[in-house]
Design a protein around this motif. Structure first.
Motif, PDB file in Angstrom:
ATOM      1  N   ASP A  16      -0.938   7.318  -5.401  1.00 47.20           N
ATOM      2  CA  ASP A  16      -2.314   6.954  -5.062  1.00 47.20           C
ATOM      3  C   ASP A  16      -2.582   7.364  -3.611  1.00 47.20           C
ATOM      4  OD1 ASP A  16      -4.745   5.791  -4.549  1.00 47.20           O
ATOM      5  OD2 ASP A  16      -4.219   3.831  -5.376  1.00 47.20           O
ATOM      6  N   LEU A  51       0.837  -1.206   0.000  1.00 48.32           N
ATOM      7  CA  LEU A  51       0.000   0.000   0.000  1.00 48.32           C
ATOM      8  C   LEU A  51       0.875   1.262   0.000  1.00 48.32           C
ATOM      9  CD1 LEU A  51      -2.845  -1.043   2.460  1.00 48.32           C
ATOM     10  CD2 LEU A  51      -2.934  -0.926  -0.043  1.00 48.32           C
ATOM     11  N   ARG A  98       2.121   1.819  -3.412  1.00 51.66           N
ATOM     12  CA  ARG A  98       1.072   2.464  -4.217  1.00 51.66           C
ATOM     13  C   ARG A  98       1.057   3.969  -3.968  1.00 51.66           C
ATOM     14  NH1 ARG A  98      -3.579  -1.036  -5.407  1.00 51.66           N
ATOM     15  NH2 ARG A  98      -4.869   0.839  -5.498  1.00 51.66           N
ATOM     16  N   ARG A  99       1.175   4.383  -2.725  1.00 52.12           N
ATOM     17  CA  ARG A  99       1.140   5.816  -2.394  1.00 52.12           C
ATOM     18  C   ARG A  99       2.315   6.561  -3.022  1.00 52.12           C
ATOM     19  NH1 ARG A  99       0.241   3.487   2.773  1.00 52.12           N
ATOM     20  NH2 ARG A  99      -1.970   3.549   3.359  1.00 52.12           N
ATOM     21  N   ASN A 105      -5.248   7.031  -1.794  1.00 53.66           N
ATOM     22  CA  ASN A 105      -6.121   6.113  -1.052  1.00 53.66           C
ATOM     23  C   ASN A 105      -6.020   4.692  -1.615  1.00 53.66           C
ATOM     24  OD1 ASN A 105      -7.491   8.092   0.742  1.00 53.66           O
ATOM     25  ND2 ASN A 105      -8.177   8.932  -1.234  1.00 53.66           N
ATOM     26  N   PRO A 106      -4.852   4.068  -1.512  1.00 53.07           N
ATOM     27  CA  PRO A 106      -4.702   2.724  -2.083  1.00 53.07           C
ATOM     28  C   PRO A 106      -5.487   1.690  -1.289  1.00 53.07           C
ATOM     29  CG  PRO A 106      -2.789   3.284  -0.778  1.00 53.07           C
ATOM     30  CD  PRO A 106      -3.639   4.519  -0.825  1.00 53.07           C
ATOM     31  N   SER A 107      -5.846   0.623  -1.954  1.00 49.99           N
ATOM     32  CA  SER A 107      -6.592  -0.455  -1.305  1.00 49.99           C
ATOM     33  C   SER A 107      -6.208  -1.776  -1.940  1.00 49.99           C
ATOM     34  CB  SER A 107      -8.096  -0.213  -1.466  1.00 49.99           C
ATOM     35  OG  SER A 107      -8.832  -1.369  -1.081  1.00 49.99           O
ATOM     36  N   LEU A 108      -6.204  -2.830  -1.116  1.00 45.78           N
ATOM     37  CA  LEU A 108      -5.934  -4.161  -1.663  1.00 45.78           C
ATOM     38  C   LEU A 108      -7.089  -4.655  -2.516  1.00 45.78           C
ATOM     39  CD1 LEU A 108      -4.338  -5.914   1.450  1.00 45.78           C
ATOM     40  CD2 LEU A 108      -3.177  -4.868  -0.502  1.00 45.78           C
ATOM     41  N   ALA A 109      -8.217  -3.974  -2.453  1.00 39.60           N
ATOM     42  CA  ALA A 109      -9.398  -4.379  -3.216  1.00 39.60           C
ATOM     43  C   ALA A 109      -9.479  -3.687  -4.571  1.00 39.60           C
ATOM     44  CB  ALA A 109     -10.662  -4.088  -2.419  1.00 39.60           C
ATOM     45  N   THR A 110      -8.525  -2.810  -4.874  1.00 37.03           N
ATOM     46  CA  THR A 110      -8.571  -2.078  -6.146  1.00 37.03           C
ATOM     47  C   THR A 110      -7.263  -2.240  -6.904  1.00 37.03           C
ATOM     48  OG1 THR A 110      -7.694  -0.026  -5.162  1.00 37.03           O
ATOM     49  CG2 THR A 110     -10.107  -0.342  -5.161  1.00 37.03           C
TER      50      THR A 110
END
Length: 277
Positions: A49, A40, A43-44, A51-56
């Motif tokens: 990103d 995460l 990702r940032r 607001n990174p998420s493992l679901a996206t």
């Protein structure tokens, strides 16, 4: 999270998948937490990103992130005129500097590949270490024993995370075959630790991973020496090419130089006369 990768067709299978899952839940939960947090943050920082998420899935970006050395190398390459690059003597220099820039640059392709490997790990340890993930790791390690191309890891740096020395591979094969949970978790933990390091500093570690495999340290030393020489020669050629293009320092052909020293003293001249032809 998206659909997990399909299982591979390994040469050696985990003999008791249920035993592996049951004996690895605490380990897997911690590994998932640590690698997930590192991913995460990756990702940032590297996808920008907020607001990174493992679901996206990450939104692709085209930005190229480089080390300072890579920026210097890229600048040198762009400054060299085409006619200079075309010179046979400069050909190897240009190729080397381009390789140096490539392995110290994080492009959209490398970011995507690292994302995919991170997802494979996270799925592989979710709710316990999964047999398909362990078998995939082992199969990759076996396949990487057959690398013959000198620049293989330059093109596939993240695969260096899965390279293991032959004796280490033998131990992992035995652990998988016998469902030795301790041995399997040792190997999965090693992979997770290295993946966490890469996610924190992908540009720097990509360079290190480019020299994975047998003789990697020796190759890195030689590569660094060539890089130092290449940057110096490239800078010199850039300056000289620029001088030639704008006419700086241009001189007509000259005859031999004239001596700036006066004639010998008369007394010495007389002493030398017998020796003059």
């Amino acid at each position: 999270m998206s659909t997990p990768p399909p299982p591979t067709t390994p040469t050696i299978r985990v003999s008791d998948p249920a035993k592996l899952v049951a004996g690895s839940r605490d380990f897997a939960d911690e590994a998932y937490r640590v690698v997930g947090a590192a991913y995460l943050e990756f990702r940032r920082v590297y996808y920008h990103d907020p607001n990174p998420s493992l679901a996206t899935q990450p939104t692709p970006i085209t930005e190229v992130q480089r080390t300072e050395t890579a920026r210097i190398g890229a600048g040198t390459l762009s400054a060299l005129p085409g006619e200079v690059k075309a010179a046979p003597i400069v050909h190897d220099l240009v190729n080397h500097l381009q390789k140096m820039v490539d392995i110290q640059s994080l492009t959209e392709v490398e970011r995507t590949q690292l994302h995919n490997m991170s997802m494979a790990f996270l799925y592989g340890v979710k709710d316990g270490v999964q047999a398909w993930f362990v078998e995939w790791m082992l199969q990759c390690q076996e396949q990487l024993q057959h690398v013959t191309h000198d620049d293989y890891y330059v093109h596939f740096p993240w695969q260096g995370l899965l390279y293991r020395q032959p004796d280490e591979l033998v131990k992992f094969e035995a652990a998988v075959r016998n469902t030795d949970v301790t041995g399997i978790l040792r190997e999965v933990g090693h992979y997770g630790d290295r993946l966490t390091e890469v996610l924190a500093e992908p540009v720097k570690t990509q360079y290190d991973l480019a020299f994975s495999g047998p003789g990697g340290e020796r190759k890195k030393i030689v590569f660094n020496l060539k890089t130092t020489a290449g940057l110096a020669l490239g800078a010199y050629l850039t300056v000289e090419a620029t001088r030639a293009l704008v006419g700086l320092g241009h001189r007509e052909a000259e005859g031999p130089p004239l001596s700036l020293i006066n004639d010998l003293p008369p007394a010495l001249t007389q002493a030398l006369e017998p020796h003059q032809g």
